[in-house]
Motif scaffolding. Sequence first.
Motif, PDB file in Angstrom:
ATOM      1  N   THR A 133     -30.064  26.339  -3.783  1.00  0.00           N
ATOM      2  CA  THR A 133     -29.947  27.375  -2.762  1.00  0.00           C
ATOM      3  C   THR A 133     -30.347  28.734  -3.312  1.00  0.00           C
ATOM      4  OG1 THR A 133     -28.177  26.191  -1.622  1.00  0.00           O
ATOM      5  CG2 THR A 133     -28.304  28.568  -1.264  1.00  0.00           C
ATOM      6  N   ILE A 134     -31.096  29.463  -2.514  1.00  0.00           N
ATOM      7  CA  ILE A 134     -31.381  30.868  -2.797  1.00  0.00           C
ATOM      8  C   ILE A 134     -30.417  31.700  -1.956  1.00  0.00           C
ATOM      9  CG2 ILE A 134     -33.074  32.734  -2.579  1.00  0.00           C
ATOM     10  CD1 ILE A 134     -35.271  30.552  -2.885  1.00  0.00           C
ATOM     11  N   ALA A 135     -29.506  32.393  -2.611  1.00  0.00           N
ATOM     12  CA  ALA A 135     -28.578  33.294  -1.929  1.00  0.00           C
ATOM     13  C   ALA A 135     -28.791  34.675  -2.541  1.00  0.00           C
ATOM     14  CB  ALA A 135     -27.130  32.833  -2.111  1.00  0.00           C
ATOM     15  N   ALA A 136     -29.581  35.496  -1.860  1.00  0.00           N
ATOM     16  CA  ALA A 136     -30.101  36.715  -2.480  1.00  0.00           C
ATOM     17  C   ALA A 136     -29.712  37.942  -1.670  1.00  0.00           C
ATOM     18  CB  ALA A 136     -31.629  36.623  -2.588  1.00  0.00           C
ATOM     19  N   HIS A 161     -37.931  32.980  -5.894  1.00  0.00           N
ATOM     20  CA  HIS A 161     -37.127  31.818  -6.271  1.00  0.00           C
ATOM     21  C   HIS A 161     -35.868  32.262  -7.007  1.00  0.00           C
ATOM     22  CE1 HIS A 161     -40.552  28.590  -5.965  1.00  0.00           C
ATOM     23  NE2 HIS A 161     -40.143  29.044  -4.805  1.00  0.00           N
ATOM     24  N   TRP A 162     -35.117  33.140  -6.378  1.00  0.00           N
ATOM     25  CA  TRP A 162     -33.872  33.623  -6.965  1.00  0.00           C
ATOM     26  C   TRP A 162     -32.796  32.553  -6.767  1.00  0.00           C
ATOM     27  CZ3 TRP A 162     -31.894  37.092 -10.122  1.00  0.00           C
ATOM     28  CH2 TRP A 162     -30.519  37.352 -10.095  1.00  0.00           C
ATOM     29  N   ASP A 196     -32.015  30.866   1.594  1.00  0.00           N
ATOM     30  CA  ASP A 196     -32.982  29.768   1.752  1.00  0.00           C
ATOM     31  C   ASP A 196     -32.267  28.512   1.282  1.00  0.00           C
ATOM     32  OD1 ASP A 196     -35.065  27.904   1.474  1.00  0.00           O
ATOM     33  OD2 ASP A 196     -36.518  29.443   0.913  1.00  0.00           O
ATOM     34  N   ALA A 197     -31.955  27.599   2.207  1.00  0.00           N
ATOM     35  CA  ALA A 197     -31.103  26.468   1.851  1.00  0.00           C
ATOM     36  C   ALA A 197     -31.404  25.275   2.752  1.00  0.00           C
ATOM     37  CB  ALA A 197     -29.626  26.855   1.972  1.00  0.00           C
ATOM     38  N   GLY A 198     -31.096  24.091   2.247  1.00  0.00           N
ATOM     39  CA  GLY A 198     -31.294  22.883   3.037  1.00  0.00           C
ATOM     40  C   GLY A 198     -30.366  21.776   2.598  1.00  0.00           C
TER      41      GLY A 198
END
Length: 523
Positions: free
Chosen positions: A309-312, A321-322, A338-340
């Motif tokens: 997961t990208i939690a930015a 791509h954090w 950005d997650a799935g």
Amino acid sequence: MNQTEPLTQHPETIEQPLEERVNNRSHRPDSDAFRAFMAGNWAPSSTELPARAAVADHAARRRRAISEQFKGERLVIPAGPLKVRSNDCDYRFRPHSAFAHLTGLGVDHEPDAVLVLEPTDEGRGDDGGHHHATLYFRPLAGRDTKQFYADSRSGEFWIGARPTLAEFKALLGLACVDIAELEVAVTKNVGDPAIGGVSIRLVRKVDENIDALVDTARYNTAQDPENVDLSALDALDEKLAEALSELRLLKDAWEVEQMREAIAATVAGFEEIVKSLPRAVGHRRGERVVEGAFFARAREEGNELGYDTIAAGGNNATILHWTRNDGTVDEGELLLVDAGVEADSLYTADVTRTIPVNGTYSDIQRKIYQAVLDAADAAFAAAVPGAKFRDVHNAAMAVLAARLEEWGLLPVAAEVSLSPEGQQHRRWMPHGTSHHLGLDVHDCAQARAELYLDGTITAGMIFTIEPGLYFKAEDLAIPAEYRGNGVRIEDDVLITADGPVNLSAALPRTPEDVEAWMARLSG
């Protein structure tokens, strides 16, 4: 023992085999009396066989399609082994996507398994094809064996029951054989087809042991082992990987349903993120709070995350791509997630939303967000059957370049920037707008360019649409008001004969809808 006493006085410590030392943490019983006692008085296992899985017929059609491309050749598709995380602890197992696609197997119960498609006379194989498929795997050891209680990787006492050969056969509609017979099955009569041998193709770099087995068979049967054409052998395997990747470009009805399930769970995960914001704002690692909220839902409703997961928060949203996710989540800033969720079938969603931490976009945040949304809508409009895959990206870029010119950020006209010789707008949008999605978050990656980047959009495709704008805090080419804001909007799109369907439409997209959604969940 005196602290200065030489360790050599204790040979039992020095002579212990290295492979045994990883288990020094536990003392396992091994007396004759214990083994005899462990072997008896267990309730009998059920002999009832499972019903044929819904995926079985779909997987059979996929194997049939591959059979058409490689008549007369043996195809070897490994699931892959367990991978060590640290010492004697493994990562959760996930099979290779090609193996999962051709067998229908997901979750975590077939490490080391191998699917072999054995060539037959044309038309005499499975479903009228040219191969007979067999799944080789390690069946569950009996409760009267040492493996039952002593093998921490495959023993039932340690990891629970695993399917039997008969259960897998009933479930998958596949011939199933003990993995002890794999070596003969893979290596028998390998050789030059011109002199009666069988050519073999392998999905490489999945299982080192299978790579070595195939390589040894090829060398041992080569007419001139000292001068084997390694590039030709690599080409054989690369062509198989390419074909298996291209087979996934179009999703069947079962795959579409799996994607819908993964996306529904992902939507639920994003709702948990909004609910977690009050705690995230007050935490020194607020991004981890957000990441954890989503992960909990992924494990509750699916198999895993489809990817990290990208939690930015804030300026971290400008790092594509954090995944460190160790920053704060602050009032007044944007949060890009950005997650799935990966379903039990291993199909994954891939969704991004950029939300205002305090529930309301500022004027500059709304301005940037609306530009990205307009670019996404233009990409949707271009994503129709018969168009080129590249058209989706080009449509999004035309909108973003025009806005950047309008805002006075481009050093040239938008038309010049959009030319191959320009591309200045890509400073703030350096990635592609779309990628195929399915068993892998970046699915079909080994497909030929003419079928992917230069391919024609066709009903049955599922891909992302994800434009963005990323204005880094350290970017001196732009006014200060833009800096530190990163926005991406990503949806998962199914192409039908009537056009694109937004599978992730349940998550709000417009700034007004996002704000109303957040207010409802926070109330």
